[in-house]
Design a protein around this motif. Structure first.
Motif, PDB file in Angstrom:
ATOM      1  N   ALA A 146       0.775  -1.445   0.168  1.00 32.55           N
ATOM      2  CA  ALA A 146       0.125   0.029  -0.020  1.00 32.55           C
ATOM      3  C   ALA A 146       0.818   1.358   0.018  1.00 32.55           C
ATOM      4  O   ALA A 146       0.717   2.331  -0.885  1.00 32.55           O
ATOM      5  N   ARG A 147       1.922   1.296   0.841  1.00 30.81           N
ATOM      6  CA  ARG A 147       2.901   2.406   1.117  1.00 30.81           C
ATOM      7  C   ARG A 147       3.505   2.399  -0.603  1.00 30.81           C
ATOM      8  O   ARG A 147       3.666   3.751  -0.861  1.00 30.81           O
ATOM      9  N   ALA A 148       3.986   1.637  -1.186  1.00 29.87           N
ATOM     10  CA  ALA A 148       4.419   1.650  -2.441  1.00 29.87           C
ATOM     11  C   ALA A 148       3.779   2.155  -3.503  1.00 29.87           C
ATOM     12  O   ALA A 148       3.931   2.850  -4.356  1.00 29.87           O
ATOM     13  N   VAL A 149       2.406   1.715  -3.378  1.00 30.91           N
ATOM     14  CA  VAL A 149       1.378   2.241  -4.227  1.00 30.91           C
ATOM     15  C   VAL A 149       1.049   3.668  -4.114  1.00 30.91           C
ATOM     16  O   VAL A 149       0.981   4.379  -5.036  1.00 30.91           O
ATOM     17  N   ILE A 150       1.052   4.325  -2.941  1.00 29.14           N
ATOM     18  CA  ILE A 150       0.868   5.634  -2.646  1.00 29.14           C
ATOM     19  C   ILE A 150       2.210   6.353  -3.143  1.00 29.14           C
ATOM     20  O   ILE A 150       2.255   7.488  -3.810  1.00 29.14           O
ATOM     21  N   GLU A 151       3.405   5.959  -3.022  1.00 30.99           N
ATOM     22  CA  GLU A 151       4.421   6.544  -3.317  1.00 30.99           C
ATOM     23  C   GLU A 151       4.571   6.698  -5.016  1.00 30.99           C
ATOM     24  O   GLU A 151       5.324   7.685  -5.180  1.00 30.99           O
ATOM     25  N   ALA A 152       4.105   5.661  -5.493  1.00 29.22           N
ATOM     26  CA  ALA A 152       4.195   5.604  -7.074  1.00 29.22           C
ATOM     27  C   ALA A 152       2.975   6.521  -7.590  1.00 29.22           C
ATOM     28  O   ALA A 152       2.884   6.561  -8.963  1.00 29.22           O
ATOM     29  N   GLY A 153       2.226   7.074  -6.847  1.00 31.27           N
ATOM     30  CA  GLY A 153       1.085   7.971  -7.355  1.00 31.27           C
ATOM     31  C   GLY A 153      -0.007   7.122  -8.068  1.00 31.27           C
ATOM     32  O   GLY A 153      -0.772   7.650  -8.827  1.00 31.27           O
ATOM     33  N   LEU A 154      -0.123   5.974  -7.644  1.00 37.55           N
ATOM     34  CA  LEU A 154      -1.318   5.122  -8.219  1.00 37.55           C
ATOM     35  C   LEU A 154      -2.350   4.986  -7.212  1.00 37.55           C
ATOM     36  O   LEU A 154      -2.432   5.169  -6.003  1.00 37.55           O
ATOM     37  N   PRO A 155      -3.594   4.561  -7.821  1.00 32.46           N
ATOM     38  CA  PRO A 155      -4.658   4.691  -7.140  1.00 32.46           C
ATOM     39  C   PRO A 155      -4.734   3.715  -6.155  1.00 32.46           C
ATOM     40  O   PRO A 155      -4.421   2.150  -6.337  1.00 32.46           O
ATOM     41  N   LEU A 156      -5.459   3.863  -4.770  1.00 36.29           N
ATOM     42  CA  LEU A 156      -5.306   2.643  -3.893  1.00 36.29           C
ATOM     43  C   LEU A 156      -6.903   3.177  -3.102  1.00 36.29           C
ATOM     44  O   LEU A 156      -7.101   4.217  -2.977  1.00 36.29           O
ATOM     45  N   HIS A 157      -7.576   2.066  -2.997  1.00 38.91           N
ATOM     46  CA  HIS A 157      -8.877   1.930  -2.587  1.00 38.91           C
ATOM     47  C   HIS A 157      -9.110   0.989  -1.384  1.00 38.91           C
ATOM     48  O   HIS A 157      -8.289   0.111  -1.370  1.00 38.91           O
ATOM     49  N   VAL A 158     -10.173   1.234  -0.507  1.00 40.66           N
ATOM     50  CA  VAL A 158     -10.250   0.346   0.339  1.00 40.66           C
ATOM     51  C   VAL A 158     -11.647  -0.180   0.436  1.00 40.66           C
ATOM     52  O   VAL A 158     -12.662   0.429   0.229  1.00 40.66           O
ATOM     53  N   ILE A 159     -11.920  -1.403   0.640  1.00 46.71           N
ATOM     54  CA  ILE A 159     -13.274  -1.905   0.842  1.00 46.71           C
ATOM     55  C   ILE A 159     -13.463  -2.393   2.278  1.00 46.71           C
ATOM     56  O   ILE A 159     -13.014  -3.663   2.545  1.00 46.71           O
ATOM     57  N   PRO A 160     -13.799  -1.881   3.339  1.00 47.92           N
ATOM     58  CA  PRO A 160     -13.907  -2.078   4.597  1.00 47.92           C
ATOM     59  C   PRO A 160     -14.634  -3.363   4.720  1.00 47.92           C
ATOM     60  O   PRO A 160     -15.694  -3.855   4.035  1.00 47.92           O
ATOM     61  N   GLY A 161     -14.496  -3.963   6.411  1.00 40.77           N
ATOM     62  CA  GLY A 161     -15.393  -4.954   6.620  1.00 40.77           C
ATOM     63  C   GLY A 161     -15.069  -5.705   7.720  1.00 40.77           C
ATOM     64  O   GLY A 161     -14.586  -4.976   8.731  1.00 40.77           O
ATOM     65  N   ALA A 162     -14.884  -7.015   7.810  1.00 38.76           N
ATOM     66  CA  ALA A 162     -14.690  -7.594   9.058  1.00 38.76           C
ATOM     67  C   ALA A 162     -13.137  -7.469   9.528  1.00 38.76           C
ATOM     68  O   ALA A 162     -12.488  -7.228   9.020  1.00 38.76           O
ATOM     69  N   SER A 163     -12.875  -7.321  10.987  1.00 36.87           N
ATOM     70  CA  SER A 163     -11.898  -7.216  11.650  1.00 36.87           C
ATOM     71  C   SER A 163     -11.723  -7.695  13.155  1.00 36.87           C
ATOM     72  O   SER A 163     -12.845  -7.576  13.910  1.00 36.87           O
TER      73      SER A 163
END
Length: 300
Positions: free
Chosen positions: A119-136
């Motif tokens: 996730a950090r690498a995706v952010i640093e590369a300026g690429l789209p990051l999405h989250v689909i929340p749920g069980a934890s």
């Protein structure tokens, strides 16, 4: 990496087949069930079916989930042992406009797994990051614990070695929040003993096999819970341990008596004593004996 074809992007729920809606390009961090396979959102099911590929810890575990919902998306193992090697290839796929889903074996990815580096690498590369929340598991355990939930801290796994475990607990002693840990059933008794030694007889909740057939929660002061578990031949299943924040000054005896009488007005004496013991971090047996005295006085 070969992508899933459009013809494969379907899912089924109780025999009804649905065409998956298109997924936006990028990495979709997607929560999956922590036990019960029905604990998944419709959005997550759609994402699993619509993705070009699914990055997962163990293909056997995620494969069972896909089978439940009739999904045929290709699975790609992504775990501690191959993450560094795969990340450049995954980033290239994302840069090319692919829609990839990241899941863990159970619960929300990035929580105690290697996904956060991706996730950090995706952010640093300026690429789209999405989250689909749920069980934890940490949140489910907190909700079941009966302990304060307005401020909490997830601390991951407790160290295996006693010295390291006690040092960590000592560093957390003054944190004004409910503490949440993952722990092995083999070490839970030792962990509770160290909690008692380091943090005192705080109220705790040992939650086991959350959302599964043998789900269980054992609540009470740490030494009492440890004593209950010590009576068992074996302890099995995944454990999430919840520990109360630092206790305030001991409540006045009048406050405890009032709480005991109030609780005993709508539940048996044993349960009333257990509830008040859990609330104030006191010994259940002492409160039970006190409640019997109070009831005798009231009856006179």
């Amino acid at each position: 990496m070969s992508a899933t074809t459009a013809a494969d992007r379907r899912y089924s729920i109780k025999g009804a087949v649905f065409e998956a809606e298109r997924l936006a390009p990028g990495l979709h961090v997607t929560s999956t069930p922590i036990g019960h396979l029905a604990d998944i959102s419709l959005r997550a099911v759609n994402a699993l079916a619509a993705a070009d590929e699914i990055l997962c810890e163990d293909t056997r575990v995620t494969g069972k989930l896909l089978q439940r919902y009739g999904i045929s998306t290709r699975l790609v193992p992504y775990h501690d042992h191959n993450a560094a090697k795969l990340r450049p290839r995954i980033l290239a796929e994302l840069a090319a406009g692919k829609a990839l889903v990241l899941v863990s074996d159970a619960g929300t990815p990035l929580i105690s797994d290697p996904g956060f580096k991706l996730a950090r690498a995706v952010i640093e590369a300026g690429l789209p990051l999405h989250v689909i929340p749920g069980a934890s598991a940490p949140l489910a355990a907190l909700a079941l614990s009966g302990l304060p939930s307005d401020r909490f801290m997830f601390c991951g796994f407790l160290p295996e070695k006693q010295g390291e475990r006690r040092r960590l607990l000592g560093a957390l002693k003054t944190v004004p929040a409910t503490l949440i840990f993952f722990e092995s059933p083999r070490r839970i008794e030792a962990a509770l003993a160290d909690i008692t030694e380091t943090l005192g007889p705080r109220p705790v909740a040992v939650t086991r096999e959350l959302t599964k057939l043998y789900e269980e929660v054992v609540r009470g002061p740490a030494p009492e819970v440890a004593a209950q578990l010590a009576e068992r031949e074996t302890i099995k299943g995944e454990i999430t341990l919840v520990v109360s924040p630092p206790l305030d000054e001991a409540p006045a005896p009048e406050t405890i008596d009032e709480a005991l009488l109030e609780a005993s007005g709508h539940m048996p004496a044993g349960k009333a004593a257990a509830e008040v013991a859990h609330r104030f971090g006191l010994a259940k047996k002492e409160l039970y004996d006190r409640l019997l005295v109070l009831k005798d006085k009231k009856a006179q």
